[in-house]
Design an enzyme around this catalytic site. Structure first.
Site, PDB file in Angstrom:
ATOM      1  CB  SER A 281      15.600  30.380  10.123  1.00 42.78           C
ATOM      2  OG  SER A 281      15.939  29.019  10.099  1.00 42.78           O
ATOM      3  CG  ASP A 292       8.604  30.129  25.061  1.00 39.37           C
ATOM      4  OD1 ASP A 292       7.703  30.959  24.869  1.00 39.37           O
ATOM      5  OD2 ASP A 292       8.760  29.124  24.347  1.00 39.37           O
ATOM      6  CE  LYS A 307      14.231  28.369   6.596  1.00 36.99           C
ATOM      7  NZ  LYS A 307      14.726  27.516   7.694  1.00 36.99           N
TER       8      LYS A 307
END
Length: 561
Positions: A281, A292, A307
């Site tokens: 999560s 990224d 999740k």
């Protein structure tokens, strides 16, 4: 065991049945929507806020008695000096009210009677462990109890790199993205908790102690506050989008959540995120964003949990009409999935999770019942267009060489050899759908397992590895000058502190702790000795960090291979 299970179900009341039913109904739509009754809502708030209102005692159910398992330092129970571990609570009263018998009562209900508003009085009838025939009545004033063992914490590790030199690595362990959650209004006067603020305090301490790099350990972090995940990401980047979120439906707008600290970057040095299949999560938001951006090297299991959904909390009191004008029952809270989140680069973490840059061997890599894919009614993976952000590209130039060096260590490291053996054994058992009922075969299997574990134990005890110095840092210690005494790993796997004769109450910067060995370094052949548990993934992450620092900063002496 069957009798315990039967008693557990017999103790259910209407609220318990309602919670199980409504949660099962919510799970038909997705696995992360839940219904909390009043007790469940309270427990959720405690877990997020890392504090509760009560007497400061950890309780457990034992033979039908509510038993004191542990006293929390600084709580009313510990301060009274009249409650000991193993004492049993047999009755509870609110203030001057009548006592209620809690023998054979469910632990959950007994705990609800003992907890209460800060400043209120609770009276207990205790059965002392030292004299079960006597009874002791004690009045306590409830207070706010901070769950410090679940806070962010850090350690500093001085690792030898040859020629009498050492490289200093910092590790931050963040169990969850906690933040104050007040569903009932009782925390309005409490200190606000923020995992972002706590991690910032630890980072400042690590930088003050001149660590070469930082490892953020998210292996046990199952998520928490989205806002805190954004805030913690912002500690490591200057500015930019952290996560995208989108509700159901093709026409639902896309919300882009950005770093909100005004372009500040608290730490810009080498950074590794250590992840596992349990990293879920909000943790995946942080890992995905820093990957990224090319800001952090991700190391760990084959993927994180997967999740990729956002839930909000909906207290039901405004929507549920009381049965009578005087009714005070709390109808509970609905935790409802409202959006999916996506990385800054556009990919969802749903189902697939975050793939690390360097994968380490782990049993969880082959486990079929772990992760979002193992959940019923999990939402699908998809993507959004990438947002615009500036990649810092601090990992890619070194990744191939870091991977080559790590693979070389993992191939020969004795602990990873054990991990690979365990993987093959686990894989075989996972594929085998039968269980032998032959007693002789089961005993033979047990004897084989015991023999293997004993051989490993003896090999661990016989090791004489280069020493490293370890300093454990809590949030309290992070605000004080200097370092605490080094932590010693002992044969019994219990960390002991080598405290100087003057004590460590002041954490004075003038205290010079005696460096202690981090390895076993044992003498003798006592078979009762147990070696310290080896955190092989963390140790490899430390070696990767040294390589990373050495490659990024020319002239640094990297760890010899």
């Amino acid at each position: 065991r069957y009798h315990r299970n039967l008693r557990f179900f017999k103790e259910w009341d209407n609220e318990d049945v309602m919670q199980v039913y409504l949660t099962a109904l919510a799970h038909v739509y997705d696995p992360h929507s839940d219904y909390f009754n009043a007790s469940g809502s309270d427990n959720f708030s405690i877990g997020m806020s890392l504090s509760l209102f009560g007497i400061g005692a950890q309780l457990k159910s034992e033979d039908g008695y509510c038993t004191i398992d542990k006293l929390l330092p600084g709580g009313p129970a510990a301060k009274s000096g009249k409650i000991k571990e193993r004492d049993r609570v047999v009755a509870v009263a609110q203030g001057d009210g009548p006592f209620e018998d809690v023998v054979e009562m469910s632990l959950n209900k007994a705990v609800r009677l003992i907890r209460g508003a800060k400043g209120s009085e609770v009276r207990l009838v205790l059965m002392p462990a030292s004299d079960p025939t006597s009874r002791q009545t004690l009045a306590l004033i409830r207070d706010e109890i901070k769950l410090e063992d679940q806070e962010a914490k850090a350690r500093i590790i001085d690792m030898p790199v040859g020629d009498g030199k050492a490289a200093r690595v910092g590790v931050i362990d963040l169990p969850s993205f906690y933040a104050t959650v007040d569903l009932t209004g009782e925390r309005r006067n409490s200190e606000r908790r923020s995992s972002t603020a706590d991690v910032a305090r630890l980072l400042k301490k690590l930088e003050a102690e001149k660590v070469e790099g930082v490892i953020l350990d998210l292996r046990r972090n199952g998520g928490g506050s989205l806002e805190e995940a954004i805030g913690i990401t912002g500690l490591f980047i200057k500015s930019g989008p952290v996560v995208q979120a989108k509700g159901p439906g093709k026409d639902s707008p896309v919300a882009i959540e950005e770093d909100r600290d005004g372009g500040k970057q608290l730490y810009d040095g080498p950074l590794i995120l250590l992840t596992s299949r349990g990293t879920a999560s909000a943790s995946e938001i942080v890992a995905g964003a820093l990957q990224d951006y090319g800001r952090a090297l991700i190391v760990g299991d084959i993927s994180t949990h997967g999740k990729g959904t956002v839930q909000n909390l909906n207290p039901l009191t405004p929507y549920v009409r009381p049965a009578t004008p005087s009714a005070t029952n709390d109808p509970g809270t609905l935790k409802l999935t409202i959006r999916k989140f996506y990385r800054a680069g556009g990919a969802s973490t749903q189902l697939k999770g975050v793939m690390p840059d360097i994968v380490l061997p782990s049993i969880l890599n082959v486990a079929k019942d772990v992760g979002e894919r193992a959940q019923e009614n999990a939402l699908e993976w998809d993507t959004l267009p990438s947002t615009k952000f500036d990649r810092v590209n601090l990992v890619a130039p070194y990744l191939a060489e870091l991977l080559r060096r790590s693979n070389g260590r993992v191939a020969t490291n004795r602990d990873f050899v054990y991990v690979r053996e365990d993987i093959e054994k686990f894989r075989a058992r996972q594929e085998d759908k039968t269980v032998s009922l032959n007693e002789r075969e089961r005993l033979q299997e047990k004897e084989t397992d015991d023999t293997r574990q004993k051989a490993r134990k003896q090999e661990l005890l016989a090791r004489h590895e280069p020493p490293a110095t370890v300093y454990e840092l809590t949030l309290r210690l992070a605000d004080q000058p200097g370092l605490p005494p080094a932590v010693e790993k002992t044969n019994s796997s219990v960390a002991k502190v080598s405290a100087p004769a003057t004590g460590f109450g002041t954490n004075s910067a003038s205290l010079t702790p005696r460096p202690v060995r981090r390895d076993v370094g044992l003498e003798g052949d006592d078979e009762e000795l147990d070696p310290p548990a080896v955190d092989v993934a963390l140790e490899e992450a430390e070696h990767i960090m040294l390589d990373y620092v050495g490659l990024a900063h020319k002239g640094f002496v990297s760890l010899a291979h």
